[in-house]
Design an enzyme around this catalytic site. Sequence first.
Site, PDB file in Angstrom:
ATOM      1  CE  LYS A  89      49.318 -12.955  47.910  1.00  0.00           C
ATOM      2  NZ  LYS A  89      50.424 -11.981  47.760  1.00  0.00           N
ATOM      3  CD  GLU A 111      41.692 -16.563  43.745  1.00  0.00           C
ATOM      4  OE1 GLU A 111      41.033 -17.459  44.318  1.00  0.00           O
ATOM      5  OE2 GLU A 111      42.242 -15.634  44.359  1.00  0.00           O
ATOM      6  CB  SER A 377      53.786  -7.317  52.362  1.00  0.00           C
ATOM      7  OG  SER A 377      54.249  -6.754  51.140  1.00  0.00           O
TER       8      SER A 377
HETATM    9  C1  LIG Z   1      50.208 -10.663  47.288  1.00  0.00           C
HETATM   10  C2  LIG Z   1      51.112  -9.674  47.875  1.00  0.00           C
HETATM   11  C3  LIG Z   1      50.678  -8.367  48.213  1.00  0.00           C
HETATM   12  C4  LIG Z   1      49.304  -7.856  47.904  1.00  0.00           C
HETATM   13  O1  LIG Z   1      48.253  -8.558  48.522  1.00  0.00           O
HETATM   14  P1  LIG Z   1      47.467  -7.946  49.752  1.00  0.00           P
HETATM   15  O2  LIG Z   1      46.305  -8.845  49.904  1.00  0.00           O
HETATM   16  O3  LIG Z   1      47.077  -6.546  49.389  1.00  0.00           O
HETATM   17  O4  LIG Z   1      48.373  -7.962  50.921  1.00  0.00           O
HETATM   18  C5  LIG Z   1      51.579  -7.512  48.821  1.00  0.00           C
HETATM   19  N1  LIG Z   1      52.855  -7.878  49.065  1.00  0.00           N
HETATM   20  C6  LIG Z   1      53.303  -9.108  48.748  1.00  0.00           C
HETATM   21  C7  LIG Z   1      54.719  -9.455  49.047  1.00  0.00           C
HETATM   22  C8  LIG Z   1      52.461 -10.052  48.138  1.00  0.00           C
HETATM   23  O5  LIG Z   1      52.925 -11.263  47.821  1.00  0.00           O
END
Ligand SMILES: *Cc1c(COP(=O)(O)O)cnc(C)c1O
Length: 393
Positions: A89, A111, A377
Amino acid sequence: MSYHVDEKGFYGNFGGAYIPEMLYPNVEELRQNYLKITAEPSFKKEFMSLLVDYVGRPTPLYFAERLSKEYNTKIYLKREDLCHTGAHKVNNTIGQILVAKKLGKTRIIAETGAGQHGVATATVCALMGLECIVYMGEVDIKRQAPNVARMKMLGAEVRPASSGSKTLKDATNEAIRDWINNPENTYYIIGSVVGPHPYPDMVARFQAIISEEIKQQLQEKEGRENPDYVVACVGGGSNAAGAFYHFLDEKDVTIIAVEAAGLGVDSGESAATSALGKIGIIHGSKTLLMQSPDGQITEPYSISAGLDYPGVGPMHAHLFESKRAEFISITDAEAMDWGIKLSKTEGIIPAIESAHAFAILDKKQFKPTDVVVINLSGRGDKDLNTYIDYFKL
Ligand SMILES: *Cc1c(COP(=O)(O)O)cnc(C)c1O
């Protein structure tokens, strides 16, 4: 077929800017300037240098040897979990705060649902010394106490949203109201590839560093830039947009988007937007959206807070409709089991969102020569209590 945004802000049938008139000046200012600003050499230089020295990029592309052996294919993990603040993020919030500065804005709003985007925003506001106000539903403030504490430590003000279901949707309404009332000095940082044009395209471009690096790293490790498969979980879709971006026009790359099935796609407790969604408008964008027959937004459910969103970004709606990407949904139970499995097999505790992406390894057959890149992610620290409760650890 184009998979990128057109001049009107659409991906095929999806996207656009369906906003109240009072928001038009703010969004229009951004639309007219975002490409110009982000193309400036001084912007690119500052963005890259922060990604390197502050975020810790490039993140490794790690060959998961034990997992590869078990599944008899070549599995690489793109380690976004190693980014500062623990997930992808921050790539986006760094980009947007630099845009805000170039536009002369001094006050940042955002938000947040689970608090991850709020923390990433509070982090870059501290970095730049800018005022930060994060809107968060009252219910979420109670559920996500550690992230509320993080935001406060970082100097942000967390404002409770107490209308409606007191969750993300209500926090978003409050943030939009704030933006309408403070158009001159305030910039709204959106956390995924959602919202009115140009947000989905701008956020995708900032996250595209993920696939740009994958290409270079695969060239070094495999002697070719393209994997056979690239896999990512989709909440709003920003980590997926980044992981897919530079492969969208590469026909030999199979793109797999993984959604949260929650307790099961047909259970009534799910966030599998592509399977359950119909075309509708949410947060200023025309996209696939979980809704009742009379058009009321359905409350989504997933054990992972980051995938618990009733829509997907317009790029993903288009990838689904055009069949460019394959969409697979994974249940809570499958994802949670992968949280343990990845921990024990590779020594990496994943975010529950990311664990969903790994579960496709049990759903699809891969050849021994296939190169499969899974976007990891985020890391699992934030999910420790959920893991503890679920597995009675
Ligand atoms: C917020 C988040 C997501 C989901 O958000 P996307 O915009 O779909 O990437 C996925 N994995 C993690 C670790 C997150 O913090």
